[in-house]
Design an enzyme around this catalytic site. Sequence first.
Site, short mmCIF file in Angstrom:
data_model
loop_
_atom_site.label_atom_id
_atom_site.label_comp_id
_atom_site.label_asym_id
_atom_site.label_seq_id
_atom_site.Cartn_x
_atom_site.Cartn_y
_atom_site.Cartn_z
N ILE A 1 0.91 -1.16 0.00
CA ILE A 1 0.00 0.00 0.00
C ILE A 1 0.94 1.20 0.00
CG2 ILE A 1 -1.83 1.24 1.19
CD1 ILE A 1 -2.71 -1.56 0.28
N PRO A 2 1.13 1.86 -1.14
CA PRO A 2 2.24 2.80 -1.33
C PRO A 2 2.07 4.18 -0.70
CG PRO A 2 0.96 2.64 -3.34
CD PRO A 2 0.37 1.65 -2.37
N CYS A 3 2.04 4.21 0.62
CA CYS A 3 1.99 5.50 1.33
C CYS A 3 3.21 6.36 1.03
CB CYS A 3 1.89 5.27 2.84
SG CYS A 3 0.30 4.64 3.36
N HIS A 4 4.28 5.73 0.57
CA HIS A 4 5.48 6.50 0.26
C HIS A 4 5.24 7.49 -0.88
CE1 HIS A 4 5.78 2.91 -2.34
NE2 HIS A 4 6.36 3.72 -3.21
#
Length: 171
Positions: free
Chosen positions: A131-134
Amino acid sequence: MRVAIGRSDLGFMLVALSGRGLAALMLDDDAGALQQGAEQLFPAARLVHDDMDMNRCMDAARACVDAPWQPFGLPLDLRGTAFQQQVWQALQAIPYGTTLSYAGLAARIGRPGAARAVAGACAANRLAVVIPCHRIIGRDGNLSGYRWGTHRKQRLLEMERAARLEQAGAA
């Protein structure tokens, strides 16, 4: 819940696997800190070694960390509120190599005044990279916080931008 700890290009990595799928992928410089974090999140979890399913999950997680633009490919066990899940789904729709602000993501999900709640959902994300919160940055363009360390966030974004440029050059 079963957990395993291994190494990745971004440091130590912990995967937690439930009967439904990957429940956590956590990153840290300290394997002991990861194990403590897993014990707090999943008190009944057991640490496993040389388990075929866990090895497959660890390999998939390592591949995702090494190439965050590639789909994860295994089932996920997302545990969060309806709002958090809405944010996490929207995060997965952000193209790799690009970023969006918290406010931008809030607007994208139809909640333009919910930038702080979006930040909270990002902070609650247990699935680093998957889950690409970056891909979420501050309104001013700064990296802002990242549960797994801003140095990892910067590295992930650099890797994604390089892959995007490489793909554009090949086209």
